[in-house]
Design a protein around this motif. Structure first.
Motif, PDB file in Angstrom:
ATOM      1  N   ILE A 116       0.843  -1.208   0.000  1.00  0.00           N
ATOM      2  CA  ILE A 116       0.000   0.000   0.000  1.00  0.00           C
ATOM      3  C   ILE A 116       0.876   1.256   0.000  1.00  0.00           C
ATOM      4  CG2 ILE A 116      -1.604   1.366   1.418  1.00  0.00           C
ATOM      5  CD1 ILE A 116      -3.043  -0.935   0.111  1.00  0.00           C
ATOM      6  N   ILE A 117       1.915   1.267   0.826  1.00  0.00           N
ATOM      7  CA  ILE A 117       2.781   2.453   0.901  1.00  0.00           C
ATOM      8  C   ILE A 117       3.621   2.599  -0.362  1.00  0.00           C
ATOM      9  CG2 ILE A 117       4.709   3.518   2.157  1.00  0.00           C
ATOM     10  CD1 ILE A 117       3.419   2.416   4.728  1.00  0.00           C
ATOM     11  N   GLN A 118       4.120   1.497  -0.903  1.00  0.00           N
ATOM     12  CA  GLN A 118       4.861   1.573  -2.161  1.00  0.00           C
ATOM     13  C   GLN A 118       3.970   2.116  -3.277  1.00  0.00           C
ATOM     14  OE1 GLN A 118       6.297  -2.468  -2.474  1.00  0.00           O
ATOM     15  NE2 GLN A 118       8.224  -1.970  -1.458  1.00  0.00           N
ATOM     16  N   ASP A 119       2.732   1.648  -3.332  1.00  0.00           N
ATOM     17  CA  ASP A 119       1.789   2.149  -4.336  1.00  0.00           C
ATOM     18  C   ASP A 119       1.513   3.634  -4.126  1.00  0.00           C
ATOM     19  OD1 ASP A 119       1.626  -0.355  -5.508  1.00  0.00           O
ATOM     20  OD2 ASP A 119      -0.352  -0.821  -4.673  1.00  0.00           O
ATOM     21  N   ALA A 120       1.413   4.063  -2.867  1.00  0.00           N
ATOM     22  CA  ALA A 120       1.199   5.478  -2.569  1.00  0.00           C
ATOM     23  C   ALA A 120       2.376   6.297  -3.094  1.00  0.00           C
ATOM     24  CB  ALA A 120       1.022   5.686  -1.070  1.00  0.00           C
ATOM     25  N   TRP A 121       3.583   5.817  -2.839  1.00  0.00           N
ATOM     26  CA  TRP A 121       4.781   6.506  -3.311  1.00  0.00           C
ATOM     27  C   TRP A 121       4.779   6.575  -4.842  1.00  0.00           C
ATOM     28  CZ3 TRP A 121       8.859   5.426  -6.499  1.00  0.00           C
ATOM     29  CH2 TRP A 121       9.962   6.289  -6.429  1.00  0.00           C
ATOM     30  N   LEU A 122       4.461   5.446  -5.474  1.00  0.00           N
ATOM     31  CA  LEU A 122       4.469   5.384  -6.932  1.00  0.00           C
ATOM     32  C   LEU A 122       3.477   6.365  -7.563  1.00  0.00           C
ATOM     33  CD1 LEU A 122       4.788   1.546  -7.425  1.00  0.00           C
ATOM     34  CD2 LEU A 122       6.404   3.262  -8.289  1.00  0.00           C
ATOM     35  N   CYS A 123       2.319   6.535  -6.960  1.00  0.00           N
ATOM     36  CA  CYS A 123       1.337   7.434  -7.568  1.00  0.00           C
ATOM     37  C   CYS A 123       1.645   8.904  -7.300  1.00  0.00           C
ATOM     38  CB  CYS A 123      -0.085   7.066  -7.150  1.00  0.00           C
ATOM     39  SG  CYS A 123      -0.568   7.459  -5.473  1.00  0.00           S
ATOM     40  N   ARG A 124       2.567   9.197  -6.415  1.00  0.00           N
ATOM     41  CA  ARG A 124       2.924  10.588  -6.130  1.00  0.00           C
ATOM     42  C   ARG A 124       4.306  10.976  -6.663  1.00  0.00           C
ATOM     43  NH1 ARG A 124      -0.787  13.935  -5.141  1.00  0.00           N
ATOM     44  NH2 ARG A 124       0.265  15.006  -3.465  1.00  0.00           N
ATOM     45  N   ALA A 125       5.145   9.985  -6.947  1.00  0.00           N
ATOM     46  CA  ALA A 125       6.484  10.257  -7.471  1.00  0.00           C
ATOM     47  C   ALA A 125       6.404  10.699  -8.929  1.00  0.00           C
ATOM     48  CB  ALA A 125       7.351   8.999  -7.358  1.00  0.00           C
ATOM     49  N   SER A 126       7.448  11.364  -9.378  1.00  0.00           N
ATOM     50  CA  SER A 126       7.503  11.732 -10.794  1.00  0.00           C
ATOM     51  C   SER A 126       7.550  10.449 -11.629  1.00  0.00           C
ATOM     52  CB  SER A 126       8.750  12.580 -11.079  1.00  0.00           C
ATOM     53  OG  SER A 126       9.915  11.786 -10.921  1.00  0.00           O
ATOM     54  N   ASN A 127       7.147  10.561 -12.876  1.00  0.00           N
ATOM     55  CA  ASN A 127       7.148   9.396 -13.758  1.00  0.00           C
ATOM     56  C   ASN A 127       8.551   8.796 -13.854  1.00  0.00           C
ATOM     57  OD1 ASN A 127       5.759   7.617 -15.655  1.00  0.00           O
ATOM     58  ND2 ASN A 127       7.075   8.597 -17.188  1.00  0.00           N
ATOM     59  N   ARG A 128       9.560   9.644 -13.959  1.00  0.00           N
ATOM     60  CA  ARG A 128      10.941   9.158 -14.069  1.00  0.00           C
ATOM     61  C   ARG A 128      11.341   8.369 -12.834  1.00  0.00           C
ATOM     62  NH1 ARG A 128      15.416  11.029 -11.986  1.00  0.00           N
ATOM     63  NH2 ARG A 128      14.536  13.031 -11.432  1.00  0.00           N
ATOM     64  N   ARG A 129      11.046   8.897 -11.668  1.00  0.00           N
ATOM     65  CA  ARG A 129      11.399   8.197 -10.432  1.00  0.00           C
ATOM     66  C   ARG A 129      10.623   6.885 -10.293  1.00  0.00           C
ATOM     67  NH1 ARG A 129      11.720  13.439  -6.370  1.00  0.00           N
ATOM     68  NH2 ARG A 129      13.830  14.021  -6.981  1.00  0.00           N
ATOM     69  N   ALA A 130       9.353   6.917 -10.649  1.00  0.00           N
ATOM     70  CA  ALA A 130       8.535   5.701 -10.549  1.00  0.00           C
ATOM     71  C   ALA A 130       9.042   4.616 -11.497  1.00  0.00           C
ATOM     72  CB  ALA A 130       7.075   6.032 -10.838  1.00  0.00           C
ATOM     73  N   VAL A 131       9.326   4.986 -12.741  1.00  0.00           N
ATOM     74  CA  VAL A 131       9.824   4.011 -13.724  1.00  0.00           C
ATOM     75  C   VAL A 131      11.158   3.439 -13.271  1.00  0.00           C
ATOM     76  CG1 VAL A 131      10.708   3.784 -16.089  1.00  0.00           C
ATOM     77  CG2 VAL A 131       8.526   4.941 -15.681  1.00  0.00           C
ATOM     78  N   THR A 132      12.038   4.287 -12.776  1.00  0.00           N
ATOM     79  CA  THR A 132      13.343   3.818 -12.287  1.00  0.00           C
ATOM     80  C   THR A 132      13.166   2.841 -11.137  1.00  0.00           C
ATOM     81  OG1 THR A 132      14.417   5.875 -12.965  1.00  0.00           O
ATOM     82  CG2 THR A 132      15.546   4.560 -11.282  1.00  0.00           C
ATOM     83  N   TRP A 133      12.321   3.168 -10.183  1.00  0.00           N
ATOM     84  CA  TRP A 133      12.098   2.286  -9.035  1.00  0.00           C
ATOM     85  C   TRP A 133      11.507   0.955  -9.486  1.00  0.00           C
ATOM     86  CZ3 TRP A 133       8.153  -0.233  -6.471  1.00  0.00           C
ATOM     87  CH2 TRP A 133       8.459  -0.705  -5.195  1.00  0.00           C
ATOM     88  N   LEU A 134      10.534   0.997 -10.380  1.00  0.00           N
ATOM     89  CA  LEU A 134       9.924  -0.241 -10.864  1.00  0.00           C
ATOM     90  C   LEU A 134      10.941  -1.112 -11.607  1.00  0.00           C
ATOM     91  CD1 LEU A 134       6.519   1.197 -12.093  1.00  0.00           C
ATOM     92  CD2 LEU A 134       6.843  -0.454 -10.229  1.00  0.00           C
ATOM     93  N   LYS A 135      11.804  -0.498 -12.398  1.00  0.00           N
ATOM     94  CA  LYS A 135      12.858  -1.271 -13.100  1.00  0.00           C
ATOM     95  C   LYS A 135      13.826  -1.882 -12.105  1.00  0.00           C
ATOM     96  CE  LYS A 135      12.892   1.016 -17.578  1.00  0.00           C
ATOM     97  NZ  LYS A 135      13.625   1.905 -18.485  1.00  0.00           N
ATOM     98  N   GLU A 136      14.251  -1.112 -11.122  1.00  0.00           N
ATOM     99  CA  GLU A 136      15.185  -1.620 -10.116  1.00  0.00           C
ATOM    100  C   GLU A 136      14.608  -2.786  -9.329  1.00  0.00           C
ATOM    101  OE1 GLU A 136      16.072   1.835  -7.750  1.00  0.00           O
ATOM    102  OE2 GLU A 136      17.493   2.632  -9.210  1.00  0.00           O
ATOM    103  N   HIS A 137      13.288  -2.803  -9.169  1.00  0.00           N
ATOM    104  CA  HIS A 137      12.636  -3.867  -8.407  1.00  0.00           C
ATOM    105  C   HIS A 137      11.965  -4.907  -9.321  1.00  0.00           C
ATOM    106  CE1 HIS A 137      13.314  -0.765  -5.408  1.00  0.00           C
ATOM    107  NE2 HIS A 137      13.322  -1.755  -4.551  1.00  0.00           N
ATOM    108  N   ARG A 138      12.279  -4.791 -10.620  1.00  0.00           N
ATOM    109  CA  ARG A 138      11.764  -5.729 -11.623  1.00  0.00           C
ATOM    110  C   ARG A 138      10.246  -5.895 -11.535  1.00  0.00           C
ATOM    111  NH1 ARG A 138      16.808  -7.530 -10.150  1.00  0.00           N
ATOM    112  NH2 ARG A 138      18.212  -8.093 -11.827  1.00  0.00           N
ATOM    113  N   LEU A 139       9.551  -4.785 -11.391  1.00  0.00           N
ATOM    114  CA  LEU A 139       8.105  -4.829 -11.254  1.00  0.00           C
ATOM    115  C   LEU A 139       7.379  -4.249 -12.466  1.00  0.00           C
ATOM    116  CD1 LEU A 139       7.898  -3.719  -7.520  1.00  0.00           C
ATOM    117  CD2 LEU A 139       7.612  -6.014  -8.442  1.00  0.00           C
ATOM    118  N   ASN A 140       8.121  -3.879 -13.500  1.00  0.00           N
ATOM    119  CA  ASN A 140       7.439  -3.326 -14.671  1.00  0.00           C
ATOM    120  C   ASN A 140       7.435  -4.299 -15.814  1.00  0.00           C
ATOM    121  OD1 ASN A 140      10.163  -3.169 -15.257  1.00  0.00           O
ATOM    122  ND2 ASN A 140       9.988  -1.207 -16.284  1.00  0.00           N
TER     123      ASN A 140
END
Length: 140
Positions: A116-140
């Motif tokens: 829930i908190i990761q999703d909250a962060w993802l919906c508020r972070a910039s697109n660049r930061r969100a995409v980078t985080w998702l790639k680093e965690h192999r979630l995209n």
């Protein structure tokens, strides 16, 4: 082995562990921080407010935490699910967030709270930061 129940300390650990997060303190001596990414709040410890009260005593809840969600559909899914402690109030109609009382966090597992908190962060972070985080965690 049973999953561990979520605790308030987990919110602080998870939220502050996300990248580019700042923790904003109110300066009033209360431990009610706001966690932000890029200046946008994603987890917010609320002060007691008249919109969240005990239905029996009428006393304001003093342990409400607001967590952003991606959409109204996600919000409705969370607050409509009787197996979760999430709720909302008319004050938050149309606002993409859910509320949870700290005293009810144990109704979630730490893993559920993390998501829930990761999703909250993802919906508020910039697109660049969100995409980078998702790639680093192999979630995209």
């Amino acid at each position: 082995m049973a999953a561990r129940k979520a605790r308030v300390a987990d919110i602080h650990e998870i939220a502050s562990g996300m990248p580019h997060v700042t923790k904003w303190e109110r300066g009033d001596g209360t431990d009610r921080p706001v966690y932000q990414v890029g200046g946008k709040s994603f987890v917010f410890f609320r002060t007691p407010r008249p919109d969240a009260v005990d239905p029996i005593t009428g006393e304001k809840y003093d342990d409400v935490i607001m967590i952003w969600v991606e959409s109204e559909a996600e919000k409705l899914a969370l607050v409509s699910d009787d197996t979760t402690p999430f709720f909302t109030t008319p004050h938050f109609d149309g606002h993409p967030s859910v509320l949870v009382r700290a005293s009810h966090l144990g109704e979630l597992t730490k893993q559920e709270l993390t998501e829930i908190i990761q999703d909250a962060w993802l919906c508020r972070a910039s697109n660049r930061r969100a995409v980078t985080w998702l790639k680093e965690h192999r979630l995209n």
